[in-house]
Design a protein around this motif. Structure first.
Motif, short mmCIF file in Angstrom:
data_model
loop_
_atom_site.label_atom_id
_atom_site.label_comp_id
_atom_site.label_asym_id
_atom_site.label_seq_id
_atom_site.Cartn_x
_atom_site.Cartn_y
_atom_site.Cartn_z
N GLU A 182 0.74 -0.94 -0.27
CA GLU A 182 0.23 -0.10 -0.26
C GLU A 182 1.12 1.10 -0.25
OE1 GLU A 182 -3.20 -0.68 -0.46
OE2 GLU A 182 -3.42 -2.52 0.07
N THR A 237 -8.40 11.05 13.00
CA THR A 237 -9.72 9.85 13.20
C THR A 237 -10.08 10.66 11.49
OG1 THR A 237 -10.38 11.25 14.41
CG2 THR A 237 -8.75 10.20 15.22
N SER A 238 -10.51 12.10 11.14
CA SER A 238 -12.04 11.92 10.28
C SER A 238 -10.51 12.38 8.80
CB SER A 238 -12.39 13.23 10.78
OG SER A 238 -11.52 14.10 10.46
N ASP A 239 -11.70 12.33 8.10
CA ASP A 239 -11.05 12.81 6.67
C ASP A 239 -10.53 14.30 6.85
OD1 ASP A 239 -11.68 10.90 5.54
OD2 ASP A 239 -13.51 10.81 4.65
N LEU A 284 -6.75 13.96 8.17
CA LEU A 284 -6.30 13.33 7.22
C LEU A 284 -5.66 14.50 5.88
CD1 LEU A 284 -7.52 10.04 6.70
CD2 LEU A 284 -4.97 10.52 7.48
N LEU A 341 -4.79 11.91 -0.01
CA LEU A 341 -6.27 10.86 0.71
C LEU A 341 -6.44 9.54 0.92
CD1 LEU A 341 -8.45 11.03 3.44
CD2 LEU A 341 -10.15 11.96 1.93
N THR A 342 -6.67 9.55 -0.14
CA THR A 342 -7.58 8.44 -0.17
C THR A 342 -6.47 6.84 0.27
OG1 THR A 342 -8.20 8.68 -2.70
CG2 THR A 342 -7.69 6.03 -1.84
N TYR A 382 -3.64 8.11 2.29
CA TYR A 382 -3.22 7.09 3.46
C TYR A 382 -4.87 6.77 4.27
CZ TYR A 382 0.24 11.17 3.80
OH TYR A 382 0.90 12.55 3.29
N ARG A 383 -6.21 6.26 3.52
CA ARG A 383 -6.97 5.51 3.83
C ARG A 383 -6.24 4.35 3.80
NH1 ARG A 383 -9.39 7.21 8.73
NH2 ARG A 383 -10.79 8.53 8.28
N ARG A 391 -4.46 3.17 6.52
CA ARG A 391 -4.94 3.29 7.98
C ARG A 391 -4.41 3.52 8.58
NH1 ARG A 391 -5.69 -2.88 9.84
NH2 ARG A 391 -6.77 -1.85 10.90
N HIS A 444 -3.39 6.15 11.51
CA HIS A 444 -4.48 6.47 13.04
C HIS A 444 -3.00 7.84 13.62
CE1 HIS A 444 -2.50 4.69 15.56
NE2 HIS A 444 -2.45 3.17 15.03
#
Length: 571
Positions: free
Chosen positions: A215, A249-251, A254, A264-265, A267-268, A271, A273
């Motif tokens: 990833e 914890t939130s978009d 991030l 953003l994608t 980083y999500r 995972r 945090h």
């Protein structure tokens, strides 16, 4: 209902006596009947479970605390065989249903008149002890990181290597992902300017735990330039010179921490945090940042983690500053050498030239080796190859003097040995205290002959594409320039069209364990590569003779194009 409340049992016992015995202890004490239903709980167990004593009585452990793994199988084994057992119990109580807790319990069978009447259990919470143990282990890991930092960071004066050593040290001990990003160097190839308000850093090193490898591509690459928008964590960190800790914890969080919303994608997918951005700073100012990230099931960063990260960044900053200063001076030296030893242009359209310069000590990019090509009248040209004694800036300055004097005395009417005589006299008068060898070659218009004179320099090599290479050992070699002895001679060399003239300094062939004549003799094995490219020829020469060199190497290859014959690659 009091904590020592009692519900009936097949065999009566005195709960007041038991309460008097264990009521004041910090350990939780409970009595279960043969159906594992509570008969008695003391005040400590009442507090531990977070439930009044009356709500225990007559109910099983699983009914009172459904989130607790009470190991009822082991308790039944105590009832069955009468052997006391120590059991570790874990789970969630009514006191705090979000934190798993741990107890160490000892269970004994109760008998009366030969009959089994139940089980008495004494439990002591060990979570605090476990936390202390984990804290101790973490402290030991942190101390190990600090102890090994001195040995593992700063092993070279290469800035990117130092950054890589830092991220290798902190992953996985301190982070799941680590990156070091630095300001672009101030003396190097220009970098595209950043837009107003944007901070541009270069990612010098990146490391992640293996589980995140698939990833990581969305996180960015080592060596790329990254733009951080206003308000990003990196900008805030460098502005305050303080670590920035963020729980992502939130978009929105991030995106604010990332260089831009497009990350953003990625980083999500990782995972992520929790992140810590630590400034890498010396007295003269910031060098960049150390970024630490935790993802997946890893815990968030603690205050102690941040302290250790800052300590490591501070230690690495000293080594990075040394590496940055070296890179600064190294680049200036390289540019100085290039300006002094500029690539000669072909003196006439029908002349091909290729050159190389290779310093023996990569930490000293300037030296005394030099070459030049000077056009003369009637389509002729003068080639020069020289070598000033010594290394470093002093040798480079002396080399510049020699090269300038040569251009002054390169007269169209003078043969090579007369030019060397004038150079020798002028060097003696100018006070230059560094002798130099020099080889001059005047090539005629058609490339069928040349005049050669040497001031202590090794002979040239003629590489005929049909018959092979020969070392021109028949030439007369005079003393080096700057000695004042004179005595130079010009030798005429003839060769076939298309022959390559190869000049070099002694660093190419001189070796401690080999006689110089033997070393020079190996140049007879030189051949033109397929296609006849002079550039490829020099690459082959340096690949073969460059390893093990203890002195600077300068080489020059030239050739006269024959009219009506296909041309070769030109420099």
């Amino acid at each position: 209902m009091q904590a020592d409340a009692y519900a009936g049992s097949p065999v009566p016992f005195d709960p007041r006596a038991l309460a008097a015995l264990v009521g004041g202890t910090m350990a939780g004490v409970g009595v279960l009947d043969t159906g594992l239903r509570y008969l008695y709980v003391n005040p400590a167990l009442e507090r531990i479970n977070g439930i009044p004593a009356a709500e225990h009585l007559g109910r099983t452990v699983s009914e009172v605390l459904p989130g607790l793994d009470a190991r009822e199988d082991m308790i039944r084994a105590v009832l069955a065989d009468g052997k006391p057992r120590e059991i570790t119990i874990s789970g969630f109580t009514a006191q705090d249903a979000t934190v798993r807790r741990y107890w160490h319990g000892a269970f004994h069978r109760l008998e009366s008149g030969g009959r089994v009447v139940g089980v008495a259990g004494i439990v002591l919470e060990v979570m605090a002890a476990d936390q202390e143990q984990r804290a101790l282990e973490q402290a030991r890991r942190h101390l190990t990181l600090l102890d090994t930092a001195a040995a593992r960071i700063g092993t070279t004066l290469d800035m990117d290597t130092t950054c890589a050593e830092l991220v290798d040290l902190v992953v996985p001990g301190l982070a799941d992902i680590a990156t070091v990003e630095v300001f672009p160097p101030d003396v190097a190839a220009p970098v595209r300017p950043a837009p107003p308000g944007v901070l541009r850093l270069r990612r010098a090193a990146l490391r992640a735990v293996p589980a995140l490898g698939d990833e990581l591509h969305g996180f960015g690459l080592t060596g790329e330039y990254i733009d951080y928008q206003e308000g990003a964590a990196v900008q805030r960190c460098l502005a305050s010179n303080q670590p920035v800790v963020e729980n992502l914890t939130s978009d929105e969080q991030l995106v604010r921490s990332a260089p831009g919303p497009e990350r953003l994608t990625a980083y999500r997918a990782l995972r992520m945090h929790s992140a810590v951005i630590v400034p890498v700073t010396v007295r003269s100012g910031p060098l960049g940042i150390l970024g630490l990230i935790r993802a997946g099931d890893s815990p968030v960063f603690t205050d102690e983690d941040v302290v250790i990260a800052r300590e490591l960044a501070g230690r690495a900053a000293v080594d990075l500053d040394h590496a940055r200063r070296y890179a600064h001076e190294h680049t200036i030296a390289l540019e100085l050498q290039r300006s002094l030893l500029s690539e000669p242009r072909p003196p006439h359209p029908h002349i091909e030239i290729a050159t190389r310069y290779l310093p023996a000590d990569r930490s000293v990019m300037v030296g005394g080796d030099w070459f030049d090509v000077i056009p003369l009248r009637d389509g002729r040209h003068l080639k020069a190859m020289g070598d000033v004694m010594g290394h470093g800036v002093e040798a480079a300055v002396a080399m510049s003097h020699y090269r300038s004097l040569l251009r002054m005395f390169a007269d169209d009417e003078l043969p090579p040995h007369r030019i060397l005589e004038q150079l020798d006299r002028m060097v003696e008068r100018s006070g230059l205290d560094r002798a130099a060898t020099c080889l001059l070659v005047v090539v005629d218009r058609y490339g069928g002959a040349c005049e050669v004179a040497s001031a202590g320099h090794l002979p040239p090599v003629l590489i005929d594409p049909r018959t092979g290479a020969r070392v021109c050992e028949e030439m007369t070699v005079g003393p080096p320039l700057g000695t004042g002895f004179g005595g130079y001679r010009t030798t005429l060399l003839e060769f076939d069209p298309g022959t390559v003239l190869f000049l070099y300094t002694d660093g190419l062939v001189e070796r401690r364990d080999e006689d110089i004549d033997v070393s020079v003799g190996r140049l007879k094995e030189l051949v033109l590569p397929a296609g006849g490219s002079l550039e490829n020829l020099l690459d082959d020469v340096l690949e073969r003779f460059g390893p093990g060199a203890e002195d600077d190497i300068a080489v020059l290859a030239s050739r006269t194009r024959t009219p009506g014959v296909g041309t070769h690659d030109a420099t």
